[in-house]
Design an enzyme around this catalytic site. Structure first.
Site, short mmCIF file in Angstrom:
data_model
loop_
_atom_site.label_atom_id
_atom_site.label_comp_id
_atom_site.label_asym_id
_atom_site.label_seq_id
_atom_site.Cartn_x
_atom_site.Cartn_y
_atom_site.Cartn_z
N THR A 13 0.70 -1.12 -0.01
CA THR A 13 -0.03 0.12 0.09
C THR A 13 0.94 1.25 -0.02
O THR A 13 2.06 1.10 0.56
CB THR A 13 -0.79 0.05 1.33
OG1 THR A 13 -1.48 1.28 1.58
CG2 THR A 13 -0.28 -0.10 2.71
N ASP A 14 0.20 2.36 -0.59
CA ASP A 14 0.95 3.81 -0.43
C ASP A 14 1.20 4.14 1.07
O ASP A 14 1.78 5.28 1.42
CB ASP A 14 0.40 4.81 -1.52
CG ASP A 14 -1.12 5.12 -1.22
OD1 ASP A 14 -1.61 4.36 -0.01
OD2 ASP A 14 -1.59 5.91 -1.79
N GLU A 15 0.09 3.56 1.91
CA GLU A 15 0.08 4.11 3.31
C GLU A 15 1.52 3.73 4.08
O GLU A 15 1.82 4.45 5.10
CB GLU A 15 -0.99 3.35 3.92
CG GLU A 15 -2.31 3.60 3.56
CD GLU A 15 -3.54 3.28 4.32
OE1 GLU A 15 -3.43 3.30 5.57
OE2 GLU A 15 -4.59 2.81 3.64
N TYR A 41 -1.75 -0.78 10.94
CA TYR A 41 -1.84 -1.38 9.56
C TYR A 41 -0.71 -1.17 8.54
O TYR A 41 0.03 -1.93 8.06
CB TYR A 41 -3.19 -1.02 8.87
CG TYR A 41 -3.13 -1.32 7.41
CD1 TYR A 41 -3.26 -2.69 6.92
CD2 TYR A 41 -3.34 -0.25 6.42
CE1 TYR A 41 -3.27 -2.98 5.67
CE2 TYR A 41 -3.26 -0.58 5.19
CZ TYR A 41 -3.29 -1.94 4.59
OH TYR A 41 -3.10 -2.03 3.40
N LYS A 69 2.25 -3.45 7.49
CA LYS A 69 2.47 -3.52 5.74
C LYS A 69 4.07 -3.15 5.39
O LYS A 69 4.67 -3.76 4.77
CB LYS A 69 1.84 -2.78 5.07
CG LYS A 69 0.35 -3.39 4.98
CD LYS A 69 0.34 -4.76 4.36
CE LYS A 69 0.12 -4.70 2.87
NZ LYS A 69 0.00 -6.15 2.20
N1 LIG Z 1 -8.07 -2.24 -0.47
C1 LIG Z 1 -6.99 -1.23 -0.90
O1 LIG Z 1 -7.45 -0.20 -1.11
C2 LIG Z 1 -5.52 -1.73 -0.90
C3 LIG Z 1 -4.76 -0.53 -1.39
C4 LIG Z 1 -3.24 -1.01 -1.63
C5 LIG Z 1 -3.00 -2.31 -1.07
N2 LIG Z 1 -3.51 -3.15 -0.88
C6 LIG Z 1 -3.35 -4.47 -0.02
O2 LIG Z 1 -3.67 -5.33 -1.12
C7 LIG Z 1 -4.15 -6.80 -0.50
C8 LIG Z 1 -5.48 -7.19 -0.44
O3 LIG Z 1 -6.22 -5.97 -0.06
P1 LIG Z 1 -8.03 -6.21 0.11
O4 LIG Z 1 -8.32 -4.94 0.31
O5 LIG Z 1 -8.33 -7.03 -1.07
O6 LIG Z 1 -8.06 -6.95 1.15
P2 LIG Z 1 -9.41 -7.78 2.07
O7 LIG Z 1 -9.45 -7.39 3.65
O8 LIG Z 1 -10.46 -7.54 1.24
O9 LIG Z 1 -8.97 -9.33 1.79
C9 LIG Z 1 -7.89 -9.98 2.67
C10 LIG Z 1 -7.99 -11.43 2.38
O10 LIG Z 1 -6.98 -11.97 2.94
C11 LIG Z 1 -7.23 -13.09 3.66
N3 LIG Z 1 -6.76 -13.21 4.76
C12 LIG Z 1 -6.44 -12.57 6.00
N4 LIG Z 1 -5.63 -13.12 6.68
C13 LIG Z 1 -5.06 -14.29 6.25
C14 LIG Z 1 -4.23 -15.42 6.83
N5 LIG Z 1 -3.73 -15.28 7.92
N6 LIG Z 1 -4.30 -16.53 6.01
C15 LIG Z 1 -4.89 -16.47 4.64
N7 LIG Z 1 -5.74 -15.55 4.16
C16 LIG Z 1 -5.74 -14.45 4.91
C17 LIG Z 1 -8.87 -12.77 4.18
O11 LIG Z 1 -9.82 -13.94 4.37
C18 LIG Z 1 -9.32 -11.83 2.70
O12 LIG Z 1 -9.66 -12.69 1.83
C19 LIG Z 1 -3.43 -6.32 1.02
O13 LIG Z 1 -2.39 -7.06 1.19
C20 LIG Z 1 -3.68 -4.77 1.11
O14 LIG Z 1 -2.61 -4.41 2.16
C21 LIG Z 1 -5.04 -2.91 -0.45
#
Ligand SMILES: NC(=O)c1ccc[n+]([C@@H]2O[C@H](COP(=O)([O-])OP(=O)(O)OC[C@H]3O[C@@H](n4cnc5c(N)ncnc54)[C@H](O)[C@@H]3O)[C@@H](O)[C@H]2O)c1
Length: 352
Positions: free
Chosen positions: A132-134, A157, A161
């Site tokens: 993430t950009d955070e 969080y 990350k």
């Molecule tokens: N949503 C955003 O805006 C955003 C932006 C930049 C980066 N990201 C990154 O992208 C990735 C996905 O984000 P998202 O928004 O789809 O998240 P989300 O919370 O919708 O999904 C996370 C998934 O990971 C699974 N999970 C959690 N803990 C787990 C574990 N211990 N073992 C196996 N599976 C596990 C959950 O069941 C879920 O399906 C993350 O790494 C997040 O940091 C998200």
């Protein structure tokens, strides 16, 4: 090639699976522990494909991860599994440290041993660590995050990350694992768990509930439609250089207040009532440690790898609002079950 997608039942992970299987014709195995944020309904469009396999399991559990590698012999990992909600990290940081740090370590370490044992895959194996950009912290009024911006995370969080990004880079530098790190701005689109700003506001508005905006609503995020993110990850996987970091963003800076107003004006048009949805807006206590502004400079990904966002915020948000209007079958069980929309993330409060 078979790709191991961790967190494939989540918001972005499920989009990645749908994109990789349906558009790119790749084989995918999902490893996901189906936490509150994991939802198999998001994978329904691909679940009967012969290219799709699902393993329920925890990325922190080495035996589970090793067994998935033995069974499926992936040619690449796209690692998205994580605890992702800043507000939850304020009340319950431990699970963020465990999943985001220990889980990433476990995947990296099992990957490197797998590559060492299999000279056949060593040349082509890739590990895309999705972040993430955070991790870069908060910007002032000017400028944008580049790949060389120093890390300065604010929340449990983003700190977890940031630590996972450092582990990923260390596994490249120390062990030569072909890792690429992507740092993306805020995503929105179909299948996002309704604790995050955009789906929460759409669903509260559809149910005639208050639209709670943190602080003065002037915090700025740089929004990217989730399908553009999936295309970016496919591009990084195919063309990225091991050891490199790529920032991903669509150049759509908006204040939170403007985002909510835009949702309201779309709903005023698509599902009018006797009042404007804007009347539901209410300002509530700010998030502790709330970063003021994020903005991404994605010129490296655009220039070197040829990716470009294809949705503007205007086109993407209309698709998103329409999706939530049409798919109560997807979100209603979540609103009536694991998360009803209650405020999270005030210190001393705990989580729902
Ligand atoms: N949503 C955003 O805006 C955003 C932006 C930049 C980066 N990201 C990154 O992208 C990735 C996905 O984000 P998202 O928004 O789809 O998240 P989300 O919370 O919708 O999904 C996370 C998934 O990971 C699974 N999970 C959690 N803990 C787990 C574990 N211990 N073992 C196996 N599976 C596990 C959950 O069941 C879920 O399906 C993350 O790494 C997040 O940091 C998200």
């Amino acid at each position: 090639m078979r790709v191991l997608v961790t967190g494939g039942a989540g918001f972005i992970g499920s989009e990645v699976c749908r994109h990789f299987i349906s558009r790119l014709g790749l084989d995918v195995v999902v490893l996901d522990n189906l936490s509150y944020a994991g939802n198999l309904a998001s994978l329904a469009p691909v679940s009967s494909s012969p290219r799709y396999a699902f393993e329920k399991g925890d990325i922190c559990d080495r035996d589970t991860v090793e067994s998935v590698f033995r069974t499926y012999e992936p040619g690449a990992v796209v690692h998205l599994a994580a605890e992702t909600h800043v507000d939850r990290s304020i009340g319950h940081a431990e699970v963020f440290v465990r999943t985001n740090l220990l889980g990433t370590f476990t995947l990296l370490d099992v990957s490197r041993r797998y590559v060492e044992r299999n000279p056949g895959v060593a040349q082509s194996f890739r590990f895309v660590h999705v972040s993430t950009d955070e991790v870069y912290g908060s910007l002032g009024a000017e400028g944008a995050f580049t790949e060389s911006t120093p890390y300065d995370p604010s929340s449990p969080y983003s700190a977890s990350k940031a630590g996972s990004d450092h582990l990923a880079k260390a596994w490249h530098r120390t062990y030569g694992l072909p890792v690429m790190v992507s740092n993306c701005s805020n995503n929105y689109g179909p299948c996002q768990f309704p604790e995050k700003l955009i789906p929460l506001m759409i669903l509260n508005a559809l149910e005639g509930k208050a639209l709670p905006i943190y602080g003065n609503g002037l915090n700025i995020r740089d929004w990217l439609y989730v399908e553009d993110h999936a295309r970016a990850l496919a591009t990084i996987l195919a063309k990225g250089r091991p050891g490199e970091t790529y920032n991903v963003g669509g150049g759509n800076e908006k204040t939170n207040l403007d985002v909510v107003r835009q949702i309201c004006s779309l709903l005023d048009r698509l599902q009018p009532t006797d009042k404007s949805y804007e009347e539901l807006i209410s300002f509530v206590e700010d998030r502790p440690g709330h970063d003021q502004r994020y903005a991404i400079d994605a010129s490296k990904l655009e220039g070197e790898l040829g990716w470009r966002a294809s949705e503007t915020f205007e086109t993407g948000i209309e698709k998103t609002v329409r999706w939530y209007m049409d798919r109560a079958d997807w979100w209603r069980p979540l609103r009536e079950g694991v998360y009803s929309g209650k405020r999270l993330g005030l210190i001393g409060q705990g989580v729902a």
